[in-house]
Design a protein around this motif. Structure first.
Motif, PDB file in Angstrom:
ATOM      1  N   ALA A  40     101.034 103.670 -28.474  1.00 12.87           N
ATOM      2  CA  ALA A  40     102.431 104.110 -28.499  1.00 12.87           C
ATOM      3  C   ALA A  40     103.271 103.321 -27.498  1.00 12.87           C
ATOM      4  N   VAL A  41     102.728 103.100 -26.313  1.00 14.70           N
ATOM      5  CA  VAL A  41     103.444 102.291 -25.316  1.00 14.70           C
ATOM      6  C   VAL A  41     103.643 100.877 -25.840  1.00 14.70           C
ATOM      7  N   TRP A  42     102.584 100.306 -26.408  1.00 12.96           N
ATOM      8  CA  TRP A  42     102.666  98.953 -26.955  1.00 12.96           C
ATOM      9  C   TRP A  42     103.731  98.870 -28.046  1.00 12.96           C
ATOM     10  N   PHE A  43     103.778  99.875 -28.939  1.00 19.33           N
ATOM     11  CA  PHE A  43     104.771  99.892 -30.008  1.00 19.33           C
ATOM     12  C   PHE A  43     106.179 100.001 -29.439  1.00 19.33           C
ATOM     13  N   SER A  76     107.087  91.819 -23.844  1.00 19.97           N
ATOM     14  CA  SER A  76     106.066  92.516 -24.616  1.00 19.97           C
ATOM     15  C   SER A  76     104.687  91.904 -24.384  1.00 19.97           C
ATOM     16  N   ILE A  77     104.619  90.595 -24.172  1.00 23.30           N
ATOM     17  CA  ILE A  77     103.331  89.948 -23.897  1.00 23.30           C
ATOM     18  C   ILE A  77     102.806  90.389 -22.534  1.00 23.30           C
ATOM     19  N   TYR A  78     103.682  90.413 -21.519  1.00 24.47           N
ATOM     20  CA  TYR A  78     103.263  90.855 -20.190  1.00 24.47           C
ATOM     21  C   TYR A  78     102.787  92.302 -20.211  1.00 24.47           C
ATOM     22  N   VAL A  79     103.506  93.150 -20.920  1.00 25.72           N
ATOM     23  CA  VAL A  79     103.108  94.557 -21.006  1.00 25.72           C
ATOM     24  C   VAL A  79     101.785  94.688 -21.751  1.00 25.72           C
ATOM     25  N   PHE A  80     101.593  93.901 -22.806  1.00 25.41           N
ATOM     26  CA  PHE A  80     100.346  93.936 -23.565  1.00 25.41           C
ATOM     27  C   PHE A  80      99.154  93.561 -22.675  1.00 25.41           C
ATOM     28  N   VAL A  81      99.285  92.513 -21.878  1.00 25.15           N
ATOM     29  CA  VAL A  81      98.207  92.117 -20.965  1.00 25.15           C
ATOM     30  C   VAL A  81      97.971  93.209 -19.923  1.00 25.15           C
ATOM     31  N   ALA A  82      99.034  93.813 -19.409  1.00 17.76           N
ATOM     32  CA  ALA A  82      98.885  94.909 -18.439  1.00 17.76           C
ATOM     33  C   ALA A  82      98.168  96.098 -19.085  1.00 17.76           C
ATOM     34  N   LEU A  83      98.456  96.379 -20.362  1.00 19.43           N
ATOM     35  CA  LEU A  83      97.786  97.472 -21.065  1.00 19.43           C
ATOM     36  C   LEU A  83      96.298  97.196 -21.229  1.00 19.43           C
ATOM     37  N   ILE A  84      95.926  95.949 -21.437  1.00 23.82           N
ATOM     38  CA  ILE A  84      94.507  95.596 -21.545  1.00 23.82           C
ATOM     39  C   ILE A  84      93.790  95.907 -20.236  1.00 23.82           C
TER      40      ILE A  84
END
Length: 102
Positions: A40-43, A76-84
């Motif tokens: 949901a955060v990623w979306f 969005s890429i930075y957030v995606f890496v942080a989510l990983i």
């Protein structure tokens, strides 16, 4: 092999379990909750900030570029890496809580 050995040898009558059993339902409930929350955060960050809320975010500038554009291109890429990284941290915490060795 004698009868006494088959009773004490692991793997013949089933695996030997040391300690309390793992609550599989509770474990998977936490894993699914974590996964759905991070999706949901990623979306919201990738689709929401980059497309749906772009006009509102464009009122703010980051590094000379409108914030909506920045999220669409970089954020969005930075957030995606942080989510990983957060997913790895949270899964380690959940596995320790349920005494699962990975």
């Amino acid at each position: 092999m004698s009868e006494n050995q088959s009773e004490t040898t692991p793997g013949i009558d089933g695996p030997e379990i040391d300690g309390p059993e793992i609550d599989g339902k509770a474990y998977w409930k936490e894993v699914i909750r974590l996964t759905l929350t991070l999706l949901a955060v990623w979306f919201l960050v990738s689709f929401g900030a980059g497309i749906l809320f772009r006009e509102v975010l464009d009122a703010v500038e980051l590094g000379g570029a409108p914030l909506g554009f920045w999220f669409a291109q970089n954020g969005s890429i930075y957030v995606f890496v942080a989510l990983i990284f957060y997913y790895c941290f949270a899964m380690n915490r959940i596995e320790r809580k349920f005494r699962i060795e990975g």
